[in-house]
Every structure is written in C-alpha cells, then in structure tokens.
Design a protein around this motif. Structure first.
Motif, PDB file in Angstrom:
ATOM      1  N   HIS A 178      17.202  -0.744  50.631  1.00 19.62           N
ATOM      2  CA  HIS A 178      16.261  -1.717  50.115  1.00 19.62           C
ATOM      3  C   HIS A 178      16.961  -2.532  49.048  1.00 19.62           C
ATOM      4  N   TYR A 179      17.669  -3.561  49.436  1.00 19.42           N
ATOM      5  CA  TYR A 179      18.312  -4.414  48.449  1.00 19.42           C
ATOM      6  C   TYR A 179      18.021  -5.858  48.809  1.00 19.42           C
ATOM      7  N   ILE A 222      32.675  11.317  30.612  1.00 22.37           N
ATOM      8  CA  ILE A 222      31.979  10.390  29.732  1.00 22.37           C
ATOM      9  C   ILE A 222      31.530  11.160  28.502  1.00 22.37           C
ATOM     10  N   GLU A 244      21.917   5.375  28.834  1.00 23.81           N
ATOM     11  CA  GLU A 244      21.679   4.008  29.273  1.00 23.81           C
ATOM     12  C   GLU A 244      21.413   4.011  30.767  1.00 23.81           C
ATOM     13  N   PRO A 254      20.146  -4.062  39.976  1.00 19.87           N
ATOM     14  CA  PRO A 254      19.386  -4.940  40.856  1.00 19.87           C
ATOM     15  C   PRO A 254      18.889  -4.247  42.131  1.00 19.87           C
ATOM     16  N   ASN A 255      19.460  -3.104  42.435  1.00 16.53           N
ATOM     17  CA  ASN A 255      19.054  -2.437  43.662  1.00 16.53           C
ATOM     18  C   ASN A 255      18.149  -1.288  43.262  1.00 16.53           C
ATOM     19  N   GLN A 266      19.087  -3.688  31.749  1.00 12.31           N
ATOM     20  CA  GLN A 266      19.858  -2.571  31.228  1.00 12.31           C
ATOM     21  C   GLN A 266      19.040  -1.950  30.109  1.00 12.31           C
ATOM     22  N   ASP A 287      19.218  -8.825  32.728  1.00 10.93           N
ATOM     23  CA  ASP A 287      20.485  -9.238  33.300  1.00 10.93           C
ATOM     24  C   ASP A 287      20.170 -10.024  34.569  1.00 10.93           C
TER      25      ASP A 287
END
Ligand code: SF4
Lengths: 211, 380
Positions: free
Chosen positions: A21-22, B9, B18, B23-24, B35, B49
């Motif tokens: 789903h993008y 990390i 964070e 976007p997906n 973010q 963003d």
C-alpha cells in the motif's frame, strides 16, 4: 518433478497476492474503490499489505517524483522475491502529463523492471482489476519474471539510479549478493556502475537511512 | 541487508525514540510523511516532511497554453478536483473579461457541490478508518462512488472531469440526469441516520475524537486556516457567503459552525456541510430546467488564444477551505505566472505539526484526517 512443483507454486502464488500500500501519485485515489465493496479485489485473492517485506506486488500508482522514487527503490529492494511491479497510469509509462516537469522521473522501467502497465489517466477501477487478472494469468504461466531481470541487469538499473540520485547513491540491500544466492548473476549484473558503487559504499548511519 | 550495514544504534537513555510516520504508512493521507519524536506514546516533536508529490505545477503552467492548463489543474487536489478547474476558469475569465452564461454558472455550482459531497464522504471514510472503524470507511467510499457515477455521466470522467472552459462548460447535461441526481441525493440522505448510528454518534468515535487536535480560533486565523477547520473553531467564514461567486447569492444555505475546534467538531461541521450541499444541489436541480441559454461564451481559437495582459485573483470555497488562483498574463498565449493558494498547505504543515505535539501517537493519523489534509495540493 520440479515442473509439477513449479506449476503448483505458480498456481498458489497467483491466488494470494498482497499489494504494498504505497500511494505514489494521483492514481492511488482509484484504489479505495478497488479495495472496497464495489469492485472488491479481495474476491481475486488480492489484498493490501502495509509492509514491503510481506508484500508481493509493488503498485506504482502514478507519477513518481525523484524524492518518491528513492523510497520506491528502497521499498522494491526490500521486498522478498518473487515480486511483481505494476505501473498504473500513463505517468509511469512515459511521464504522461508531466513530461516536461523537472521534478518527476519519466519512465519507471529505467529504474526497476515492470511486469505490467495499466495505462490511462487515471485508469478506471475496472482497468485495475483487469490488470490484476492479467498479472495473475502471467504468474500462473510463469511469465511474470521481471524480478529476475533486476538481478541480471542490475548494472543498467543502478546506472540510471546513479544518474538521477548522484554517484553516492546506495541502498542497504546487497543486490549482487542476492543475485548470487538465487543463481541469477548475468552478464549485466556487474559493470562500471556497480564498480562505482563498490568504491563509494560505506556502512549507512541511521541518519543517512532517511535519504 | 549486508551484515556490515547493521549499526549499533545508541539509543537515548530514556524511552524516547523517533518514528518515521509515512510516506508508506496506512495511517497517512497520501504520499506524505511526518517525522515524529515520541516519548512513551506521547508525541514531543513532529516535523512534516512533504515534497513527495511535487511536480512543479506553477512552472508547468507557464509552459502550456491557457486552455491546456485546464487539464492540468485538477491534478493539484486529487480527492476534490472540481473547484480547481472552476477557479482557474474564473480567474482567466476575469482577465479576459468574459461573461459566463447563467446556465453554465448553475451547472458549475452543481459540479462544485457534488464534488464537495464526494470529498466529505471520502474524508469521513478515512477518518473512521484511522479510529479503527472500518465499516464507515467502506460505506464512505462506496457512497462516494455513486457521486462519481454522476460525474462520469455528465462530464465523462470519474475523478478528473475537465468539464469547464474559460467561458462556460463543455457539454449539455444528459437527458434525465437531474432525476438521477435527485435519486442519488435521496439515497445519500437516507443513509445519514445509519452513518449517525455507526460513526458520528458512536461512543468509540466520540471518545477518540473529542479533545484531539484542538485549534483555537486565534491560532487558526494566525496560520491562515480556512474552510471547515476554521468553522469548527467557531468562525462562520465561508467564501460562498462572504464573497459570493457564480450564483451562490441566489441560493439558500447555512454556514454551520462548532465551537470546540477539535477533531470531533471538525467532523461534525463536515457532516452539516454535507447536508447543506445536498440542499444546494436540490435547489440547483429545481432551478435548472427553467434556465435556458447557451452553455458557454465562445472564446477565440483556443490554440492561439492570447489573453489580454492583466492579473486576476479568483477564489472559491473548496471542501478543504478557501482556494484561490492568482493569474498574471502578459498578453501572450501562455500564462506569465500562476499562483495557487491551496487550502491544505495552510493546515497540513505547521498546524498539523502543532496539533500532534503533546498528543498520543495513535491520534496522529486521526488528526491528519480530521484536518482533511491533501498532500498533492501541499506539494503541488
Ligand atoms: S497518469 Fe494522470 S492520473 Fe495518473 S498519475 Fe499521471 S496525471 Fe495522475
């Protein structure tokens, strides 16, 4: 014996497809009708999936701006094989409306191999459904093999990506290693672009992963 | 993944981390990202963003003929494309001094209002899904499809109609179309009690949405928020009433407001607006048979049409707020400059960042949908 198994797996694969789903572009607005009651793609065994690693189909719904294309590439390389790419909308075929835009990538198949295009601006839900059926047919006949092309011609695709994103471009995925694993190393797997990649490659820091 | 790419990390000593929201991501509207810095499940900082959908519209429009841009502009806001083409046509008409025939104005109003109904239904669906209720989402999308069928019938396109020209509209309405509009509206109206039961008056929804993402009126004005989001904060500003265009002066409708300014109030304002839009379309349907006359004022050969030098500013009320076009012509075949005042860019960047701050992580998606942000229009 292996032929029987291949046919069996292809049969099964074609009937259980998960779409990542993008929503990359405006074609994505026709996907909610396709997914929900009216056109209902679940009757074909196709349903949406939220993570790339579990998805089978990358549906590129429309124009990809360069910023998006980086994410699309990253997503594509994360998906497990066999994976299929469908380009919805004229914009993925040749740039469509935005042929002279400075911000979009014009042809999707320069950056990743595409199994199927659904042309139109924007394609109707019926077109999307018939495209999915076409893909299922191709999978069943063992013809939807674009993901193998990516391994065989990695140098070409990487070259185009470097051209767009700069020489420093790298993703966390070891495509050549995967190609060796699958036994899909071809003439085009290694070349000048992969040589460049090997030169600039460095372990990615968490911040760089943001691209 | 290469082994050497795994990096230890060093997490900060607390439980803060964070999160890339999009976007997906299923909870984000379109191709957009936030973010988010989270402590536990409280958001301490958010940074929008955008830019994933940037196509350089304003530049593209300078390189195309006046008439070609009509096909381009609806792409700016995908869920609610009709106001784009109407507003652009209005701006061009102002420069060129073209009068639009009355019948075309009424048809435009009908197109705008149908588009608003479709966009609101879609938003309800999205908002419901982000609060975990999937049935209203299915309903919203399915009922919106009925409006799209109407669009397909009278404009030829489901989403992008490209039905307007500077000077009027393209085609006559099909026969019996007004009856079908009435039927569809009847159906949608008869569905509203069901929506109330399932969604608007659902205790789950009220508990989730009340007090989430509150916009004070002063803050909304400071950021330039318009449309339902401003009206939900108690200010009854509506371009349709306060600066009437087309034939809105002759129509009767209310400007619904709410006081609370939270996600719940915004959704209720949209619900009332949906009812008002149905009322407006009904008035148009009643009036249209008596209004004859041509559909458009002819313009000179559109392929070599030189719009006289000048500038204009046209604004309409889209489903997301005030949408405006500032168009400058230097007397050539192409616009010299077009600026789009997108309603979403006002509330989908800074306001969204403000609102999610201090809230909980599961309310981020809800806040975005309740603001009705439209990423393609933010990025353009
Ligand atoms: S082909 Fe048309 S609908 Fe599809 S992404 Fe391009 S402009 Fe949008």
């Amino acid at each position: 014996m292996s032929r029987v198994f291949d046919e069996l797996t292809n049969f099964a694969r074609a009937r259980s497809l998960f779409i990542l789903h993008y929503c990359t572009g405006c074609g994505a607005i026709e996907l909610p009708p396709v997914m929900t009651s009216r056109f209902d793609m679940e009757r074909l065994g196709v349903s949406p999936m939220v993570t790339p690693r579990q998805a089978d189909i990358l549906l590129v719904t429309g124009y990809v701006s360069i910023k998006t294309l980086k994410r699309v590439m990253l997503t594509y390389e994360q998906m497990g094989s066999p994976k299929y790419v469908i380009g919805i909308c004229s914009c993925t075929v040749n740039g469509g409306m935005y042929w002279q835009s400075y911000a979009t990538a014009k042809r999707l198949d320069e950056y990743m191999p595409v199994d199927l295009y659904i042309a139109g601006c924007m394609p109707r839900p019926e077109a999307v459904i018939s495209g999915l059926r076409e893909l299922m047919k191709k999978i069943e006949q063992g013809e939807a093999n674009s993901w193998k092309e990516y391994y065989r011609n990695y140098d070409y695709y990487l070259g185009n990506q470097q051209h767009l994103f700069g020489d420093q471009w790298q993703t966390p995925v070891d495509v050549i290693g995967e190609a060796e694993h699958y036994g899909l190393v071809g003439d085009g797997t290694r070349g000048e672009h992969t040589a460049l990649l090997e030169q600039v490659q460095h372990p990615l820091k968490p911040l760089e992963m943001r691209l | 993944m290469r082994a050497e790419n795994y990096q230890q990390i060093n997490h900060p000593p607390s439980h803060a981390f964070e999160l890339n929201f999009g976007p997906n991501h299923p909870g984000i509207e379109g191709n957009y990202a936030l973010q988010v810095q989270v402590e536990g499940d409280t958001v301490v900082q958010a940074r929008a963003d955008g830019g994933y959908l940037h196509r350089g519209f304003e530049k593209l429009m300078e390189q195309r003929l006046w008439i070609q841009n009509i096909a381009l502009v609806p792409r700016i806001c995908v869920p609610d494309p009709s106001p784009m083409e109407v507003c652009y046509s209005m701006a061009v008409e102002q420069i060129a001094g073209i009068e639009v025939p009355e019948r075309a104005q009424w048809i435009r109003v009908m197109q705008l209002e149908l588009s608003r109904i479709a966009a609101h239904l879609f938003t309800f669906g999205g908002h419901a899904a982000t609060t975990g209720m999937y049935s209203p989402m299915f309903w919203g999308v399915a009922d919106r499809d009925l409006i799209l069928d109407l669009f397909e019938e009278f404009t030829g396109g489901r989403i992008y109609s490209i039905y307007n020209l500077p000077g009027g509209v393209r085609r006559e309405l099909p026969e019996g179309f007004l009856q079908r509009v009435t039927d569809t509206l009847d159906y949608i109206e008869s569905r509203l009690p069901d929506y109330d039961d399932l969604f608007f008056k659902n205790r789950v929804f009220i508990k989730r949405a009340k007090g989430v993402g509150v916009t004070e009126q002063a803050m909304a004005l400071e950021y330039g928020v318009t449309g339902p989001n401003l009206r939900a904060a108690g200010l009854p500003f509506d371009v349709r009433r306060d600066d009437p265009y087309l034939v809105y002066e002759q129509l009767e409708f209310e400007v619904p407001t709410e006081e609370a300014g939270d996600a719940w109030a915004r959704t209720l304002v949209r619900r009332s607006e949906l009812i008002e839009s149905i009322r407006i379309v009904r008035q148009v349907v009643a009036a249209l048979p008596d209004i004859g006359g041509p559909l458009r004022t002819p313009i000179p050969n559109p392929l070599a049409w030189r719009v006289p030098a000048g500038e204009s500013y046209a604004r309409v009320e889209s489903s997301k707020g005030e949408l405006a076009y500032y168009v400058v012509s230097d007397g050539s075949e192409k616009p010299w400059r077009v600026h789009v005042r997108g309603p979403s860019s006002m509330h989908a960047v800074q306001v969204l960042e403000e609102l999610v701050k201090g809230g909980r992580i599961e309310d981020v998606a809800q806040t975005m949908f309740s603001l009705d942000a439209c990423p393609p229009e933010v990025d353009r």
